[in-house]
Design a protein around this motif. Structure first.
Motif, PDB file in Angstrom:
ATOM      1  N   UNK A  74       0.836  -1.195   0.000  1.00 24.51           N
ATOM      2  CA  UNK A  74       0.000   0.000   0.000  1.00 24.51           C
ATOM      3  C   UNK A  74       0.873   1.249   0.000  1.00 24.51           C
ATOM      4  N   UNK A  75       0.376   2.317  -0.596  1.00 20.78           N
ATOM      5  CA  UNK A  75       1.106   3.578  -0.614  1.00 20.78           C
ATOM      6  C   UNK A  75       1.246   4.108   0.810  1.00 20.78           C
ATOM      7  N   UNK A  76       2.386   4.688   1.115  1.00 22.31           N
ATOM      8  CA  UNK A  76       2.655   5.122   2.476  1.00 22.31           C
ATOM      9  C   UNK A  76       1.632   6.147   2.956  1.00 22.31           C
ATOM     10  N   UNK A  77       1.111   6.968   2.048  1.00 21.78           N
ATOM     11  CA  UNK A  77       0.172   8.011   2.459  1.00 21.78           C
ATOM     12  C   UNK A  77      -1.248   7.504   2.678  1.00 21.78           C
ATOM     13  N   UNK A  78      -1.485   6.188   2.519  1.00 18.25           N
ATOM     14  CA  UNK A  78      -2.793   5.652   2.849  1.00 18.25           C
ATOM     15  C   UNK A  78      -3.085   5.747   4.342  1.00 18.25           C
ATOM     16  N   UNK A  79      -2.053   6.006   5.140  1.00 13.93           N
ATOM     17  CA  UNK A  79      -2.277   6.184   6.581  1.00 13.93           C
ATOM     18  C   UNK A  79      -3.172   7.394   6.834  1.00 13.93           C
ATOM     19  N   UNK A  80      -3.236   8.315   5.884  1.00 11.73           N
ATOM     20  CA  UNK A  80      -4.077   9.501   6.049  1.00 11.73           C
ATOM     21  C   UNK A  80      -5.544   9.120   6.212  1.00 11.73           C
ATOM     22  N   UNK A 104       2.833  21.939  12.798  1.00  9.92           N
ATOM     23  CA  UNK A 104       2.343  22.412  11.500  1.00  9.92           C
ATOM     24  C   UNK A 104       0.914  21.957  11.236  1.00  9.92           C
ATOM     25  N   UNK A 105       0.309  21.282  12.189  1.00 13.47           N
ATOM     26  CA  UNK A 105      -1.061  20.818  12.030  1.00 13.47           C
ATOM     27  C   UNK A 105      -1.186  19.483  11.325  1.00 13.47           C
ATOM     28  N   UNK A 106      -0.077  18.792  11.095  1.00 14.92           N
ATOM     29  CA  UNK A 106      -0.105  17.514  10.388  1.00 14.92           C
ATOM     30  C   UNK A 106      -0.277  16.362  11.369  1.00 14.92           C
ATOM     31  N   UNK A 107      -0.939  15.290  10.893  1.00 14.43           N
ATOM     32  CA  UNK A 107      -1.214  14.136  11.740  1.00 14.43           C
ATOM     33  C   UNK A 107      -0.160  13.042  11.615  1.00 14.43           C
ATOM     34  N   UNK A 108       0.738  13.146  10.664  1.00 14.50           N
ATOM     35  CA  UNK A 108       1.818  12.164  10.545  1.00 14.50           C
ATOM     36  C   UNK A 108       2.969  12.770   9.753  1.00 14.50           C
ATOM     37  N   UNK A 109       4.131  12.140   9.865  1.00 14.79           N
ATOM     38  CA  UNK A 109       5.278  12.531   9.054  1.00 14.79           C
ATOM     39  C   UNK A 109       5.926  11.276   8.507  1.00 14.79           C
ATOM     40  N   UNK A 110       6.825  11.432   7.566  1.00 15.40           N
ATOM     41  CA  UNK A 110       7.461  10.282   6.928  1.00 15.40           C
ATOM     42  C   UNK A 110       8.978  10.353   7.104  1.00 15.40           C
ATOM     43  N   UNK A 111       9.587   9.176   7.164  1.00 16.39           N
ATOM     44  CA  UNK A 111      11.041   9.087   7.227  1.00 16.39           C
ATOM     45  C   UNK A 111      11.526   8.129   6.138  1.00 16.39           C
ATOM     46  N   UNK A 112      12.770   8.308   5.744  1.00 19.42           N
ATOM     47  CA  UNK A 112      13.360   7.462   4.707  1.00 19.42           C
ATOM     48  C   UNK A 112      14.083   6.301   5.372  1.00 19.42           C
ATOM     49  N   UNK A 113      13.414   5.162   5.486  1.00 18.74           N
ATOM     50  CA  UNK A 113      14.007   3.958   6.063  1.00 18.74           C
ATOM     51  C   UNK A 113      14.730   3.169   4.964  1.00 18.74           C
ATOM     52  N   UNK A 114      15.583   2.207   5.330  1.00 20.42           N
ATOM     53  CA  UNK A 114      16.306   1.425   4.317  1.00 20.42           C
ATOM     54  C   UNK A 114      15.391   0.716   3.321  1.00 20.42           C
ATOM     55  N   UNK A 115      14.188   0.312   3.755  1.00 16.02           N
ATOM     56  CA  UNK A 115      13.272  -0.394   2.866  1.00 16.02           C
ATOM     57  C   UNK A 115      12.355   0.547   2.092  1.00 16.02           C
ATOM     58  N   UNK A 116      12.418   1.841   2.402  1.00 14.93           N
ATOM     59  CA  UNK A 116      11.573   2.815   1.726  1.00 14.93           C
ATOM     60  C   UNK A 116      10.909   3.740   2.734  1.00 14.93           C
ATOM     61  N   UNK A 117      10.072   4.638   2.254  1.00 13.30           N
ATOM     62  CA  UNK A 117       9.426   5.611   3.128  1.00 13.30           C
ATOM     63  C   UNK A 117       8.491   4.923   4.114  1.00 13.30           C
TER      64      UNK A 117
END
Length: 338
Positions: A74-80, A104-117
């Motif tokens: 699944x796309x990482x932004x499906x967490x939204x 900033x009013x955001x409910x999540x952020x992303x990090x660049x892990x070895x396997x992907x975002x």
């Protein structure tokens, strides 16, 4: 003898593919302190590594939970989707562990892990204990009633013009290649699971034409995904599988989870009684109880197969392939799925 062995240069090392890395708790604490307006100092502790990784944040007076989603198909932004629904439940004063907004009013952020975002979110802490650790008939009825309220809120959140679809209900087919690999040495399962998957998918699609209503659902509700305090304050949690589904499927997920843990049927029956006190089942829903129980078991084993490359086959520690296979197949035959 050992002295004659040649050492391998670090420059010659092969970089492996990574399926599931573990983020250092100290990094979690630093990033939360940098991004969120929470009182400090904050310490982070890894609670468990599994389908997703969950951390506990401890501030001077408050606790919070942090989830780091596993990279999947699944796309990482499906967490939204989950976080947006939880934010709506918060607005409606529904008792759930919900996402906390950063500066900033955001409910999540992303990090660049070895396997992907990978996505990371901070949640309010769910007080009390897992319901499975403090079983009680009256509380089971209360949980069922609140669960029905959640389903009705899901319909309201989706809006009057929204048409619910079966894509999420049949998503198990994405995991079928992994499931067939998982049971490569079990020829009966190889044959039967492929047949069941095809027929179950069609049943779930055809059912849309009947009086089997849908909503935004939890999709993985069981006695460990609801916490209860000593004075019966209920908090729902772990909505990471949230999506559109048949409401009766969501109900039977809980009933099946009660069986999975080996609890008395009385708690599942009490949950259903409480649920129907708010939203009575349709006759068609009642007729599909057995199919939804089977679907839950099939979704589970397919999902575990897909995730095994990241978290191992230890996900089967509670119930093995023999138990799951027997449960699925003995119900598949009278339902015309096998």
């Amino acid at each position: 003898m050992l002295a004659n062995l040649e050492k391998t240069s670090d420059a010659d090392l092969v970089v492996p593919d990574i399926t599931h890395s573990v983020v250092d708790p100290a990094f979690i604490a630093r990033e939360v302190a940098r991004r969120y307006d929470l009182p400090g100092p904050i310490n982070a502790f890894l609670l468990y590594r599994g389908m997703n990784d969950v951390y506990m944040l401890q501030g001077p007076t408050e606790r919070y939970a942090v989830r780091v989603w596993r990279k999947t198909y699944r796309d990482v932004d499906e967490v939204a989707y989950e976080l947006d629904f939880l934010d709506y439940l918060r607005e409606q004063n529904f008792p759930a562990s919900v996402g906390i907004r950063d500066r900033e009013g955001k409910l999540y952020f992303k990090v660049a892990a070895p396997e992907g975002a990978r996505a990371i979110a901070v949640y309010t802490w769910a007080p009390g204990k897992k319901f499975g650790d403090m079983l009680d008939i009256t509380t089971a009825e209360m949980i069922g009633a609140r669960f029905a309220e959640m389903h009705l809120l899901g319909i309201k959140h989706a809006g009057p013009d929204h048409v619910f679809g079966t894509e999420n209900a049949t998503r198990f087919e994405v995991n079928m290649p992994a499931l067939l690999d998982f049971v490569y040495d079990r020829p009966d399962d190889l044959r039967d699971y492929a047949i069941i998957a095809e027929r179950l998918k069609q049943k779930l699609i055809d059912m849309r034409q009947e009086d089997v209503p849908m909503s935004i659902c939890h999709c993985d509700f069981h006695p460990s995904n609801v916490h209860v305090t000593e004075d019966r304050v209920i908090t729902f949690l772990d909505f990471d599988g949230a999506g559109e589904d048949y409401m009766m499927q969501d109900v039977q997920n809980y009933v099946w989870g009660n069986l999975f843990y080996g609890f008395s049927d009385s708690y599942g029956e009490a949950f259903e009684r409480g649920y129907e006190s708010v939203r009575p089942f349709t006759e068609a829903e009642k007729q599909y109880r057995e199919l939804f129980l089977l679907a839950k078991a099939f979704r589970l084993v397919a999902g575990m197969a897909h995730s095994s490359s990241a978290v191992g086959r230890g996900t089967l520690r509670f119930r093995g392939l023999d138990w799951l296979g027997d449960y699925i197949k003995t119900r598949a035959r009278p339902l015309g799925l096998l």
